[in-house]
Write an enzyme that holds these catalytic residues in place. Structure first.
Site, PDB file in Angstrom:
ATOM      1  N   TYR A  64       0.816  -1.227   0.000  1.00 46.68           N
ATOM      2  CA  TYR A  64       0.000   0.000   0.000  1.00 46.68           C
ATOM      3  C   TYR A  64       0.846   1.272   0.000  1.00 46.68           C
ATOM      4  CZ  TYR A  64       0.709  -0.184   5.102  1.00 46.68           C
ATOM      5  OH  TYR A  64       1.267  -0.254   6.347  1.00 46.68           O
ATOM      6  N   ALA A 124       0.153  -8.047  12.187  1.00 45.20           N
ATOM      7  CA  ALA A 124      -1.066  -7.664  12.904  1.00 45.20           C
ATOM      8  C   ALA A 124      -2.225  -7.894  11.946  1.00 45.20           C
ATOM      9  CB  ALA A 124      -0.998  -6.195  13.295  1.00 45.20           C
TER      10      ALA A 124
HETATM   11  N1  HPA Z   1      -7.795  -5.139   8.464  1.00 51.66           N
HETATM   12  C1  HPA Z   1      -6.668  -5.122   7.713  1.00 51.66           C
HETATM   13  N2  HPA Z   1      -5.463  -5.057   8.244  1.00 51.66           N
HETATM   14  C2  HPA Z   1      -5.363  -5.024   9.575  1.00 51.66           C
HETATM   15  C3  HPA Z   1      -6.495  -5.048  10.417  1.00 51.66           C
HETATM   16  C4  HPA Z   1      -7.788  -5.101   9.811  1.00 51.66           C
HETATM   17  O1  HPA Z   1      -8.841  -5.141  10.484  1.00 51.66           O
HETATM   18  N3  HPA Z   1      -6.035  -5.024  11.691  1.00 51.66           N
HETATM   19  C5  HPA Z   1      -4.679  -4.987  11.619  1.00 51.66           C
HETATM   20  N4  HPA Z   1      -4.264  -4.988  10.346  1.00 51.66           N
END
Ligand code: HPA
Length: 287
Positions: free
Chosen positions: A87, A115
């Protein structure tokens, strides 16, 4: 020899001059786990900007650094600190470049963490999830373009992208440490916007348990190069629409990752203490 492989080799040669050992483990740590590299004694740190042809992240404050050291006697690990995300606008070849260089330095295993939002309604923020498989919804594939034949085949198999014996080791170590570990399918979206509730319902229907914006490009590239892969997500939030009235923001993600850091680190360290690597016979494809 393609220009791509010439550049990769130049980067690998430079790193070998600074750290003249074969690398066994390549590690890309997501939010909250970056400082695990600090636990490696006498680590050699090389800023990405010093390594010929290495990409550097465009995001301020994310100066990339390669951190090299011994995780056990004779077992060498490389931490790629400063992950580059799709991104941010980089081409996939830039995202894959550091991992490909580590492969030329013999890396056999990729350990990757991230994450992720919880799509599975049984997951809660702070849970860890062992990645069993993935769904690539980034809208592209990192291997599009001319194949680098020296690294792997044109049409790599993804049937066993997340290596079975590494998953078993992780489940055993988590149980021994009483760290509860979810298991599931990670779905990658490009970001940077978080998903809509309708998109999350879609990926749930498709079989996803967690959603995020990273990892899948690196895992596809690692599989392409014949590497074993272990992936673990930290569920930092319920994905959009999973909890009525809940809204997402980056601070919440960072805070949850930070809170899970201690158990995440304990688990990763226990895995690193045992992860099986070949030390004698292995040769990378370019030697
Ligand atoms: N969506 C996409 N990427 C992420 C999210 C999410 O809810 N939480 C942490 N990274």
């Amino acid at each position: 020899m393609s220009q791509a492989i010439t550049q990769l080799k130049a980067s690998a040669d430079y790193i070998r001059q600074q750290y003249p050992y074969p690398i066994h483990l390549a590690t890309i740590l997501g939010s909250g786990l970056g400082d695990l590299a600090e636990t490696i004694p006498n680590a050699v740190k090389i800023p990405y900007s010093q390594i010929p042809f290495f990409p550097s992240s465009s995001v301020a404050g994310h100066q990339g650094e390669l951190c090299l050291g011994e995780v056990r006697p004779g077992i060498h690990i490389a931490f790629l600190k400063g992950r580059i995300h799709y991104y941010e606008g980089h081409g996939m070849d830039k995202i894959l470049y550091p991992l490909r260089v580590l492969r030329l330095l013999e890396a056999q295993i990729l350990l990757v963490t991230n994450a992720a939002g919880g799509v599975n309604p049984n997951f809660k923020a702070g849970d860890l999830m062992l990645i069993e498989d993935h769904i690539n919804l980034m809208g592209t594939n990192p291997l599009i373009g001319e194949n680098i034949d020296e690294l792997g085949p044109r049409f790599p198999d993804m049937s066993d992208a997340y290596t079975q014996n590494l998953r078993e080791l992780t489940l055993k170590r988590a149980a021994a440490l009483s760290i509860s570990l979810q298991r599931g399918v990670y779905c990658a979206m490009s970001g940077p916007s978080y998903e809509t509730p309708a998109e999350i319902r879609m990926v749930r229907t498709l079989g996803a348990d967690a959603v995020g914006m990273s990892t899948v490009p690196e895992v596809i590239a690692a599989s392409h190069m014949g590497m074993q892969v272990l992936g673990i997500s930290c569920i930092t939030n319920p994905a959009a629409g999973v909890v009525t009235g809940h809204h997402l923001n980056h601070e919440e993600v960072l805070e949850a990752a930070n809170q899970a850091k201690a158990s995440f680190s304990r688990l990763v360290q226990a895995i690193l203490a045992e992860i099986p690597v070949q030390t004698l016979t292995h040769q990378s494809p370019t030697h």
